[in-house]
Write a protein that holds these residues in place. Structure first.
Motif, PDB file in Angstrom:
ATOM      1  N   GLU A 191       0.821  -0.850   0.114  1.00  0.00           N
ATOM      2  CA  GLU A 191      -0.101   0.306  -0.157  1.00  0.00           C
ATOM      3  C   GLU A 191       1.173   1.056  -0.233  1.00  0.00           C
ATOM      4  N   MET A 192       1.989   1.008   0.908  1.00  0.00           N
ATOM      5  CA  MET A 192       2.665   2.907   0.097  1.00  0.00           C
ATOM      6  C   MET A 192       3.580   2.566  -0.915  1.00  0.00           C
ATOM      7  N   GLY A 193       3.753   1.606  -1.743  1.00  0.00           N
ATOM      8  CA  GLY A 193       4.134   1.517  -3.695  1.00  0.00           C
ATOM      9  C   GLY A 193       5.600   0.931  -2.956  1.00  0.00           C
ATOM     10  N   ARG A 194       5.931   0.293  -2.181  1.00  0.00           N
ATOM     11  CA  ARG A 194       6.660  -0.838  -1.809  1.00  0.00           C
ATOM     12  C   ARG A 194       6.766  -2.198  -2.055  1.00  0.00           C
ATOM     13  N   ARG A 195       6.332  -2.812  -2.634  1.00  0.00           N
ATOM     14  CA  ARG A 195       6.233  -4.348  -3.365  1.00  0.00           C
ATOM     15  C   ARG A 195       7.428  -4.883  -3.551  1.00  0.00           C
ATOM     16  N   ASP A 196       8.199  -4.203  -3.684  1.00  0.00           N
ATOM     17  CA  ASP A 196      10.394  -5.795  -3.347  1.00  0.00           C
ATOM     18  C   ASP A 196      10.210  -5.646  -2.412  1.00  0.00           C
ATOM     19  N   LYS A 197      10.240  -4.955  -1.650  1.00  0.00           N
ATOM     20  CA  LYS A 197      10.433  -4.957  -0.191  1.00  0.00           C
ATOM     21  C   LYS A 197       9.858  -5.922   0.635  1.00  0.00           C
ATOM     22  N   ALA A 198       8.521  -5.741   0.188  1.00  0.00           N
ATOM     23  CA  ALA A 198       6.942  -6.159   0.737  1.00  0.00           C
ATOM     24  C   ALA A 198       7.312  -7.962  -0.065  1.00  0.00           C
ATOM     25  N   ILE A 199       7.317  -8.203  -1.521  1.00  0.00           N
ATOM     26  CA  ILE A 199       7.555  -9.593  -2.038  1.00  0.00           C
ATOM     27  C   ILE A 199       9.245  -9.965  -0.791  1.00  0.00           C
ATOM     28  N   GLN A 200      10.295  -9.422  -0.190  1.00  0.00           N
ATOM     29  CA  GLN A 200      11.244 -10.233   1.144  1.00  0.00           C
ATOM     30  C   GLN A 200      10.607 -10.112   2.436  1.00  0.00           C
ATOM     31  N   ILE A 201       9.583  -9.468   2.134  1.00  0.00           N
ATOM     32  CA  ILE A 201       9.059 -10.187   3.643  1.00  0.00           C
ATOM     33  C   ILE A 201       8.480 -10.993   3.989  1.00  0.00           C
ATOM     34  N   LEU A 202       7.385 -11.703   2.596  1.00  0.00           N
ATOM     35  CA  LEU A 202       6.975 -12.676   2.812  1.00  0.00           C
ATOM     36  C   LEU A 202       8.058 -13.970   2.185  1.00  0.00           C
ATOM     37  N   GLN A 203       9.196 -13.729   1.520  1.00  0.00           N
ATOM     38  CA  GLN A 203      10.170 -14.882   1.884  1.00  0.00           C
ATOM     39  C   GLN A 203      10.588 -15.469   2.451  1.00  0.00           C
ATOM     40  N   LYS A 204      10.440 -13.865   3.575  1.00  0.00           N
ATOM     41  CA  LYS A 204      11.482 -14.309   4.758  1.00  0.00           C
ATOM     42  C   LYS A 204      10.600 -15.311   5.598  1.00  0.00           C
ATOM     43  N   GLY A 205       9.061 -14.406   5.624  1.00  0.00           N
ATOM     44  CA  GLY A 205       8.249 -15.266   6.129  1.00  0.00           C
ATOM     45  C   GLY A 205       7.959 -16.906   5.754  1.00  0.00           C
ATOM     46  N   SER A 206       8.433 -17.260   4.741  1.00  0.00           N
ATOM     47  CA  SER A 206       7.978 -18.651   4.101  1.00  0.00           C
ATOM     48  C   SER A 206       9.069 -19.310   4.334  1.00  0.00           C
ATOM     49  N   ASN A 207       9.708 -18.715   5.095  1.00  0.00           N
ATOM     50  CA  ASN A 207      10.722 -19.342   5.010  1.00  0.00           C
ATOM     51  C   ASN A 207      11.156 -19.650   6.990  1.00  0.00           C
ATOM     52  N   LYS A 208      10.395 -19.007   7.203  1.00  0.00           N
ATOM     53  CA  LYS A 208      10.625 -19.471   8.567  1.00  0.00           C
ATOM     54  C   LYS A 208       9.251 -19.939   9.156  1.00  0.00           C
ATOM     55  N   ALA A 209       8.044 -19.473   8.571  1.00  0.00           N
ATOM     56  CA  ALA A 209       6.548 -20.670   8.599  1.00  0.00           C
ATOM     57  C   ALA A 209       6.261 -21.378   7.196  1.00  0.00           C
ATOM     58  N   PRO A 210       6.619 -22.152   6.617  1.00  0.00           N
ATOM     59  CA  PRO A 210       6.624 -22.554   5.660  1.00  0.00           C
ATOM     60  C   PRO A 210       5.865 -23.257   4.591  1.00  0.00           C
ATOM     61  N   LEU A 211       4.617 -23.634   6.071  1.00  0.00           N
ATOM     62  CA  LEU A 211       3.576 -24.687   6.289  1.00  0.00           C
ATOM     63  C   LEU A 211       1.716 -23.741   5.682  1.00  0.00           C
ATOM     64  N   ASP A 212       2.220 -22.256   6.050  1.00  0.00           N
ATOM     65  CA  ASP A 212       1.575 -20.895   5.345  1.00  0.00           C
ATOM     66  C   ASP A 212       0.769 -21.043   4.188  1.00  0.00           C
ATOM     67  N   GLU A 213      -0.073 -21.874   3.850  1.00  0.00           N
ATOM     68  CA  GLU A 213      -0.858 -21.462   2.304  1.00  0.00           C
ATOM     69  C   GLU A 213      -1.155 -20.019   2.418  1.00  0.00           C
ATOM     70  N   LYS A 214      -1.701 -19.828   3.150  1.00  0.00           N
ATOM     71  CA  LYS A 214      -1.840 -17.971   2.904  1.00  0.00           C
ATOM     72  C   LYS A 214      -0.661 -17.297   2.892  1.00  0.00           C
ATOM     73  N   LEU A 215      -0.234 -17.347   3.171  1.00  0.00           N
ATOM     74  CA  LEU A 215       1.356 -16.556   2.932  1.00  0.00           C
ATOM     75  C   LEU A 215       2.223 -17.294   1.460  1.00  0.00           C
ATOM     76  N   GLU A 216       2.390 -18.159   1.169  1.00  0.00           N
ATOM     77  CA  GLU A 216       2.788 -18.356   0.334  1.00  0.00           C
ATOM     78  C   GLU A 216       1.540 -17.814  -0.589  1.00  0.00           C
ATOM     79  N   SER A 217       0.154 -18.097  -0.545  1.00  0.00           N
ATOM     80  CA  SER A 217      -0.131 -17.746  -1.905  1.00  0.00           C
ATOM     81  C   SER A 217      -0.286 -16.209  -1.922  1.00  0.00           C
ATOM     82  N   ASN A 218       0.528 -15.365  -0.618  1.00  0.00           N
ATOM     83  CA  ASN A 218       0.223 -13.775  -1.183  1.00  0.00           C
ATOM     84  C   ASN A 218       1.302 -13.500  -1.272  1.00  0.00           C
ATOM     85  N   LEU A 219       2.645 -14.272  -1.444  1.00  0.00           N
ATOM     86  CA  LEU A 219       3.396 -14.112  -2.287  1.00  0.00           C
ATOM     87  C   LEU A 219       3.827 -14.672  -3.995  1.00  0.00           C
ATOM     88  N   GLU A 220       3.210 -15.030  -3.936  1.00  0.00           N
ATOM     89  CA  GLU A 220       2.689 -15.739  -5.420  1.00  0.00           C
ATOM     90  C   GLU A 220       1.991 -14.596  -6.305  1.00  0.00           C
TER      91      GLU A 220
END
Length: 239
Positions: free
Chosen positions: A166-195
């Motif tokens: 929403e702040m227009g920082r999509r690249d950093k948002a992807i980085q945050i979600l990728q970091k979250g995916s590494n920590k919580a790999p079974l979270d399907e909702k997070l993975e969906s948002n990352l994709e």
């Protein structure tokens, strides 16, 4: 805090006694350390049990819609803050969450700003208020603390990423979600948002259901109770 003070006094006195009986520094020190840990555990456990009982009672009040009663009980719990560190901060977070659910955002903010950084829901609520104020610097500061305090909670990463997009920082948002995916790999909702972000699509925060709605960013649909999955998902921390 008094728990630590009592533990030091007890262990110190007994270790001194052991030294004068044995004249052995190593033995006295070993006894002192063991007693320090033991006394801290026993005394701390007692007050942890009291806090756990308090939070369970508060949860029942919330489920019954007795919000003011729940707040009153939590404020009574301040008396335990002199015994354990971070007790006051944890209580502040829970009080802030309740005021947020009541949509008394001004009061909620006052408590959440003095709350516990590891209470991820309270931190997300505080960041939401800063986001609505367009205080984006504080949004990032708060959400950085939130992800550090809840490293395996996928919802927190998704909320942070939402704010960033929403702040227009999509690249950093992807980085945050990728970091979250590494920590919580079974979270399907997070993975969906990352994709979704990788494909330049919008995140689907509504997939988180009541948890997302309780942040009051989107309009809460009818039938969703304003207090669900809150206290039971927040672990009481001793230190």
């Amino acid at each position: 805090m008094l728990t630590i003070l009592i533990s030091f006094i007890v262990s110190g006195l007994i270790s001194v006694g052991v030294y004068f009986l044995s004249y052995n520094y190593f033995l006295a020190g070993l006894v002192g350390v063991l007693l320090l840990l033991g006394a801290n555990f026993v005394v701390g456990k007692r007050f942890l049990n009291k806090l756990t009982a308090l939070f369970k009672t508060v949860e029942k009040d919330m489920k019954a819609g007795r919000y003011d009663k729940a707040i009153s009980r939590l404020k009574d719990g301040y008396k335990y803050s002199k015994w354990q560190i971070f007790v006051k901060e944890q209580i502040n977070s829970q009080i802030g969450i309740i005021y947020y659910m009541k949509k008394d955002f001004k009061t909620a903010k006052e408590y959440l700003e003095k709350g516990f950084s590891k209470n991820w829901l309270g931190m997300c609520m505080l960041a939401t208020m800063y986001f609505k104020e367009k205080n984006y610097e504080k949004v990032e500061k708060v959400m950085e603390k939130a992800v550090r305090g809840a490293k395996k909670e996928g919802f927190v990463y998704s909320v942070y990423a939402y704010f960033l997009t929403e702040m227009g920082r999509r690249d950093k948002a992807i980085q945050i979600l990728q970091k979250g995916s590494n920590k919580a790999p079974l979270d399907e909702k997070l993975e969906s948002n990352l994709e979704a972000l990788k494909n330049r699509k919008k995140m689907k925060m509504q997939n988180y259901g009541a948890m997302w709605m309780q942040l009051n960013i989107d309009k809460m649909p009818q039938g969703v109770k304003p207090y669900q999955m809150l206290l039971n998902r927040q672990k009481i921390k001793r230190k």
